[in-house]
Design a protein around this motif. Structure first.
Motif, mmCIF file in Angstrom:
data_model
loop_
_atom_site.group_PDB
_atom_site.id
_atom_site.type_symbol
_atom_site.label_atom_id
_atom_site.label_comp_id
_atom_site.label_asym_id
_atom_site.label_seq_id
_atom_site.Cartn_x
_atom_site.Cartn_y
_atom_site.Cartn_z
ATOM 1 N N LYS A 145 -44.278 6.403 -11.560
ATOM 2 C CA LYS A 145 -43.361 5.953 -10.834
ATOM 3 C C LYS A 145 -42.243 6.952 -10.565
ATOM 4 O O LYS A 145 -41.722 7.818 -11.394
ATOM 5 C CB LYS A 145 -42.583 4.747 -11.426
ATOM 6 N N VAL B 290 -38.730 8.800 -10.463
ATOM 7 C CA VAL B 290 -37.468 8.235 -10.678
ATOM 8 C C VAL B 290 -36.604 9.474 -10.447
ATOM 9 O O VAL B 290 -37.263 10.794 -10.434
ATOM 10 C CB VAL B 290 -37.266 8.016 -12.174
ATOM 11 N N THR B 291 -35.248 9.461 -10.239
ATOM 12 C CA THR B 291 -34.177 10.550 -10.281
ATOM 13 C C THR B 291 -34.213 11.257 -11.579
ATOM 14 O O THR B 291 -33.991 10.474 -12.532
ATOM 15 C CB THR B 291 -33.194 10.272 -9.359
ATOM 16 N N GLN B 292 -33.974 12.566 -11.590
ATOM 17 C CA GLN B 292 -33.775 13.312 -12.640
ATOM 18 C C GLN B 292 -32.440 14.370 -12.381
ATOM 19 O O GLN B 292 -32.410 14.945 -11.176
ATOM 20 C CB GLN B 292 -34.900 14.052 -13.081
ATOM 21 N N ASP C 93 -29.517 13.842 -9.656
ATOM 22 C CA ASP C 93 -30.220 12.849 -9.202
ATOM 23 C C ASP C 93 -31.543 13.144 -8.135
ATOM 24 O O ASP C 93 -31.284 12.709 -7.031
ATOM 25 C CB ASP C 93 -29.276 11.701 -8.431
ATOM 26 N N LEU D 137 -35.338 14.180 -6.921
ATOM 27 C CA LEU D 137 -36.482 13.399 -6.749
ATOM 28 C C LEU D 137 -37.715 14.602 -7.462
ATOM 29 O O LEU D 137 -37.682 15.427 -6.611
ATOM 30 C CB LEU D 137 -36.966 12.750 -5.427
ATOM 31 N N ALA E 190 -37.037 7.125 -4.568
ATOM 32 C CA ALA E 190 -37.359 6.655 -6.008
ATOM 33 C C ALA E 190 -37.710 5.109 -6.145
ATOM 34 O O ALA E 190 -37.485 4.201 -5.288
ATOM 35 C CB ALA E 190 -35.956 6.581 -6.550
ATOM 36 N N GLY E 191 -38.766 4.909 -6.967
ATOM 37 C CA GLY E 191 -39.468 3.722 -7.318
ATOM 38 C C GLY E 191 -40.870 3.678 -6.536
ATOM 39 O O GLY E 191 -41.839 2.957 -7.036
ATOM 40 N N THR F 263 -44.825 4.789 -6.240
ATOM 41 C CA THR F 263 -45.991 5.066 -7.250
ATOM 42 C C THR F 263 -46.793 6.015 -6.482
ATOM 43 O O THR F 263 -47.448 6.041 -5.524
ATOM 44 C CB THR F 263 -46.746 3.707 -7.433
ATOM 45 N N THR G 209 -42.715 7.383 -18.034
ATOM 46 C CA THR G 209 -41.762 8.440 -17.400
ATOM 47 C C THR G 209 -41.606 9.484 -18.365
ATOM 48 O O THR G 209 -41.491 10.798 -17.850
ATOM 49 C CB THR G 209 -40.549 7.632 -16.763
ATOM 50 N N TYR H 143 -42.236 13.533 -16.991
ATOM 51 C CA TYR H 143 -41.375 14.486 -17.101
ATOM 52 C C TYR H 143 -40.651 15.079 -18.359
ATOM 53 O O TYR H 143 -39.459 15.084 -18.752
ATOM 54 C CB TYR H 143 -39.964 13.919 -16.391
#
Length: 395
Positions: A51, A53-55, A311, A313, A362-363, A365, A387, A391
């Motif tokens: 999935k 997610v923002t990082q 935040d 991607l 984000a979100g 697949t 996750t 990452y």
């Protein structure tokens, strides 16, 4: 015993074969139906997925750079003569004022002697002129001789005074020329190559310098950004002026030619005011302290400029593929089909990840691995990877 004739045997054989064939047809039909049913019920192939997610991450932009010392001073002779002594060696560290070369030029010593003698002569002429004025003045006051004689004596005195000043200036100039026979270092630094040897004739117009002294207490790394990168730089960094943008930039790193990171951090100090019309790029200069003299002038390195992202991607590089200059990922939709989707990424990857700026959200697949065996629209079974494992090495 009655023996069957040939016709009877033939008919019996035909009926036997037909009966066997009719017996086998239902079995073959049954097998085909069973095989077809198995193929229709085959399960979708499993693929590792994750999935999006923002990082928070740091992206590093690397640029090739050339290294120059704070000062690179060519040591050139100011007089003509022969090299009488070389008092340093290539690569040696020298101090300001240290003697480097001695040039044999005896004519300059002779000029000093001649200038000293000229001063003595000028001083004698001045003394005689002063005496003449003293002798003439009382005679004029008593009207024994005309006033013209006194004026003439005073003018001669002034000429003798000027001649003495000229002689002293000539002596100072001769001493300066004589001092040029001793070549000293103007700065602290490191000696470059020495192309001339003992006994070589050199002049003030010699093409090559005697050597070059590089002051490497501080070094500069010069690198270039193309026009697009320069626009990105102007937009990304805060400040209404160029100086303000430079001050808002983070400290930069220097990667040496062996791949190791230089321990001292540096700052970007200047940007050229014009684009190079040949290369279409602007020159930047970053400064680094070099207290141990580890970096030498003329070397090559890589400037690394960090940029903190909030935040963002991030997509692992192995989950992407490139086609005709564009980058794609496989997004698994709600029906379980893998859709090839184009994504837009920042120019520089951060570690093992791409920073995606468009194409996914984000979100979503995404297929994580094995994309080489995928086809657009293929039915898949995504096996979601945690996750933290996807990452695991984010800065």
């Amino acid at each position: 015993m009655q023996i069957p004739n040939k016709a009877t045997l033939t008919h019996s054989l035909i009926y036997g074969v037909l009966g066997a064939a009719m017996f086998m047809l239902p079995a073959c039909s049954s097998n085909q139906q069973q095989g077809g049913g198995a193929a229709g019920a085959q399960a979708p192939q499993s693929f590792p997925a994750f999935k999006v997610v923002t990082q928070n991450a740091t992206i590093n932009d690397d640029y090739p750079a050339t290294i120059q010392g704070e000062q690179n001073i060519e040591i050139r002779p100011k007089i003509d003569g022969y090299i009488d002594a070389i008092l340093i060696d290539e690569g040696a560290a020298v101090k300001k004022g240290q003697l480097l070369f001695r040039i044999s030029a005896p004519q300059y010593a002779q000029d000093v002697n001649n200038a000293s003698a000229a001063i003595s002569s000028a001083e004698a002429d001045l003394s005689a002129a002063e005496l003449q004025v003293k002798k003439t003045k009382p005679l004029v006051e008593k009207d024994i001789i005309s006033h013209y004689e006194l004026e003439s004596a005073e003018y001669t005195l002034k000429a003798r005074q000027a001649a003495l000043k000229q002689a002293k200036a000539n002596l100072a100039n001769a001493k300066i020329n004589q001092a040029y026979t001793n070549v000293t270092s103007p700065v602290n630094g490191v000696v470059g190559t020495i192309p001339y040897k003992l006994g070589s004739l050199i002049t003030s117009t010699t093409q090559q310098p005697l050597t070059t002294i590089s002051n490497i207490g501080k070094v500069y790394a010069y690198f270039s950004l193309n026009e697009k990168q320069l626009l990105d730089f102007s937009r990304q960094h805060k400040g209404s002026t160029l100086d303000a943008k430079l001050k808002s930039m983070p400290k930069v790193s220097l990667l040496l030619s062996d791949g190791s990171e230089y321990p001292e951090k540096g700052s970007i100090e200047t940007v050229s005011g014009l684009l190079n019309t040949t290369t279409g790029s602007a020159s930047f200069r970053a400064g680094f302290a070099n207290p141990l003299g580890l970096i030498r002038s003329g070397g090559s390195a890589t400037i690394r400029i960090p940029e903190a992202l909030k935040d963002a991607l991030l997509v692992p590089q192995k989950a992407t593929y490139e086609l005709q200059g564009k980058r794609f990922v496989y997004v698994v939709d709600a029906s379980g089909k893998a859709k090839s989707t184009e994504v837009q990424t920042m120019s520089a990857p951060t570690g093992q990840y791409f920073v995606v700026t468009g194409g996914i959200k984000a979100g979503d697949t995404l297929i994580l691995d094995g994309i080489g065996s995928l086809q657009d629209g293929m039915q898949v079974k995504p096996e979601i990877t945690e996750t933290g494992k996807v990452y695991h090495d984010i800065n």
